[in-house]
Design a protein around this motif. Structure first.
Motif, PDB file in Angstrom:
ATOM      1  N   HIS A 111      -2.929   4.589   3.293  1.00  0.00           N
ATOM      2  CA  HIS A 111      -3.793   3.399   3.196  1.00  0.00           C
ATOM      3  C   HIS A 111      -3.311   2.406   2.113  1.00  0.00           C
ATOM      4  CE1 HIS A 111      -7.578   1.224   3.623  1.00  0.00           C
ATOM      5  NE2 HIS A 111      -7.679   1.202   2.311  1.00  0.00           N
ATOM      6  N   HIS A 115      -2.172  -1.599   2.059  1.00  0.00           N
ATOM      7  CA  HIS A 115      -2.621  -2.717   1.199  1.00  0.00           C
ATOM      8  C   HIS A 115      -1.414  -3.465   0.614  1.00  0.00           C
ATOM      9  CE1 HIS A 115      -6.953  -2.761   1.154  1.00  0.00           C
ATOM     10  NE2 HIS A 115      -7.036  -1.456   0.932  1.00  0.00           N
ATOM     11  N   SER A 136      -9.209  -2.203  -5.248  1.00  0.00           N
ATOM     12  CA  SER A 136     -10.116  -2.043  -4.111  1.00  0.00           C
ATOM     13  C   SER A 136     -11.337  -1.246  -4.551  1.00  0.00           C
ATOM     14  CB  SER A 136      -9.388  -1.341  -2.973  1.00  0.00           C
ATOM     15  OG  SER A 136      -9.146  -0.007  -3.329  1.00  0.00           O
ATOM     16  N   ASP A 307     -10.233  -4.111   3.922  1.00  0.00           N
ATOM     17  CA  ASP A 307      -9.626  -3.160   4.849  1.00  0.00           C
ATOM     18  C   ASP A 307      -9.446  -3.745   6.248  1.00  0.00           C
ATOM     19  OD1 ASP A 307      -9.398  -1.358   2.872  1.00  0.00           O
ATOM     20  OD2 ASP A 307     -11.046  -0.071   3.505  1.00  0.00           O
TER      21      ASP A 307
END
Ligand code: KG4
Ligand code: ZN
Length: 345
Positions: A111, A115, A136, A307
């Motif tokens: 993930h 980003h 985040s 996201d």
């Protein structure tokens, strides 16, 4: 060129995108925020069930929006780590199933690498090395981006992530979830100098402070004490001034560390990513300080900061071009340092 259909279900957005290299062909994001807002935060069980309900429609929509069929897709990707295990499992299982059904390679994606790749979607000419300030709801990191799959973590938070601090302070101020955007809006009308709040520092054994690590739990406690004191005085809470002072303190702290890191490591570009990159105070601070030091700062558009699956597809397309694919036995992991990305291939 590699064209990837990517799925992102690590937390509370059900997202599917089609990406060709660094070009986003479609970007479907179904947010669950309205569902979780009534609980004041993300409820994992509710999140995974909601992904199951929404994902099939989102996949179909992403292909329609991209005006492509399976013949044009070279690979299927999904976020496999880190995140909520139940939520990750929904996306990963769907991606594996599609890969088997359509005879395509399958890729698990980290993930946070997603980003980082968000910046490439709006800056396709960008090449490593550069510094990524990743802020985040779950992470606050300064990452030295060396190449696809090669990262070094230079700084991180010792406790709360920046977005988490925004969400917790918003709750203290009885504001709705997620707190970041609400605090950002209120702060515009407040005085950032109204209250002096402590910028959390991480002590070193030699008596100094860590130049790149941050800590937000002390700041959160300071806001709690301030609120208790003001409420004790019986006056109406100056919410805008508290929001502005808090935001200013976070922005100053993150900016100081990012600039020091870029200068010390000789990196002249800072890419800011993650949901908190949307914050207007942070944007202003980083831009001003970077200009003082002749550093280039890149903020992806907001749709790529929070996201989304386009960033996951962008990372997957690069891995696929390099011949990296994941075994169908790959599982999900709630935690996985970004330095371990190549474990996925
Ligand atoms: O990257 P993201 O969508 O999800 C994670 O991977 O965590 O980030 C969500 C976080 C939330 O904590 C939210 O409050 C914060 O980003 N956020 C903001 C703003 N917009 C979203 N924080 C500060 N200012 C904003 N404008
Ligand atoms: Zn994220």
């Amino acid at each position: 060129m590699a064209c990837v259909l990517a799925i992102e279900t690590s937390c509370d957005e059900t997202a599917v995108a089609v990406v060709s290299d660094r070009t986003c062909r479609s970007n479907v994001v179904a947010s669950q925020i309205a569902v979780h807002r009534q609980y004041g935060g993300v409820v994992p069980e509710v999140a995974s069930r909601s992904h199951v309900e929404t994902l099939t429609g989102a996949i179909a929509q992403a292909l329609i929006d991209a005006q492509l069929d399976w013949g044009s897709i070279d690979g299927v990707a999904a976020t496999s780590a880190p995140g909520l295990v139940g939520s990750l499992l929904v996306g990963l299982t769907a991606a594996k199933t599609l890969a088997i059904l359509h005879h395509k390679p399958f890729l698990g994606v980290h993930h946070l690498e997603g980003h980082i790749y968000a910046t490439y979607l709006s800056e396709p000419e960008l090449e490593p090395p550069f510094l990524c300030l990743l802020v985040s709801g779950g992470h606050t990191s300064l990452i030295y981006v060396k190449d696809c799959g090669r990262y070094e973590i230079i700084g991180s938070t010792r406790d709360d992530a920046a977005g988490e601090a925004f969400d917790k302070v918003a709750r203290l101020l009885k504001l709705s979830y997620p707190g970041g955007p609400v605090i950002d809006r209120l702060a515009q009308a407040g005085n950032p100098q109204a209250f002096a709040l402590p910028e959390g520092k991480v002590s070193l054994p030699n008596g100094g402070y860590h130049p790149y690590d941050s800590s937000f739990s002390g700041l959160k406690t300071a806001v709690l004490r301030l609120v208790q004191q003001l409420e004790g005085d019986g006056a109406a809470l100056p919410v805008q001034d508290i929001a502005a002072s808090f935001q200013e303190t976070v922005a100053r702290s993150l900016t100081k560390r990012a600039i020091a890191c870029a200068l010390d490591y000789g990196l002249n570009t800072i890419a800011v990513g993650g949901g908190v990159a949307a914050n207007s105070g942070l944007r202003k601070h980083v831009q001003a300080k970077a200009a003082d030091h002749n550093l280039r700062v890149l903020f992806p558009p907001l749709k790529y900061c929070t996201d989304n699956a386009a960033m996951i597809g962008c990372a997957a397309a690069d891995h696929l071009q390099r011949g990296h694919t994941s075994p169908l036995t790959l599982g999900v992991q709630s935690r996985l340092p970004i330095t371990e990305v190549m474990q996925l291939y």
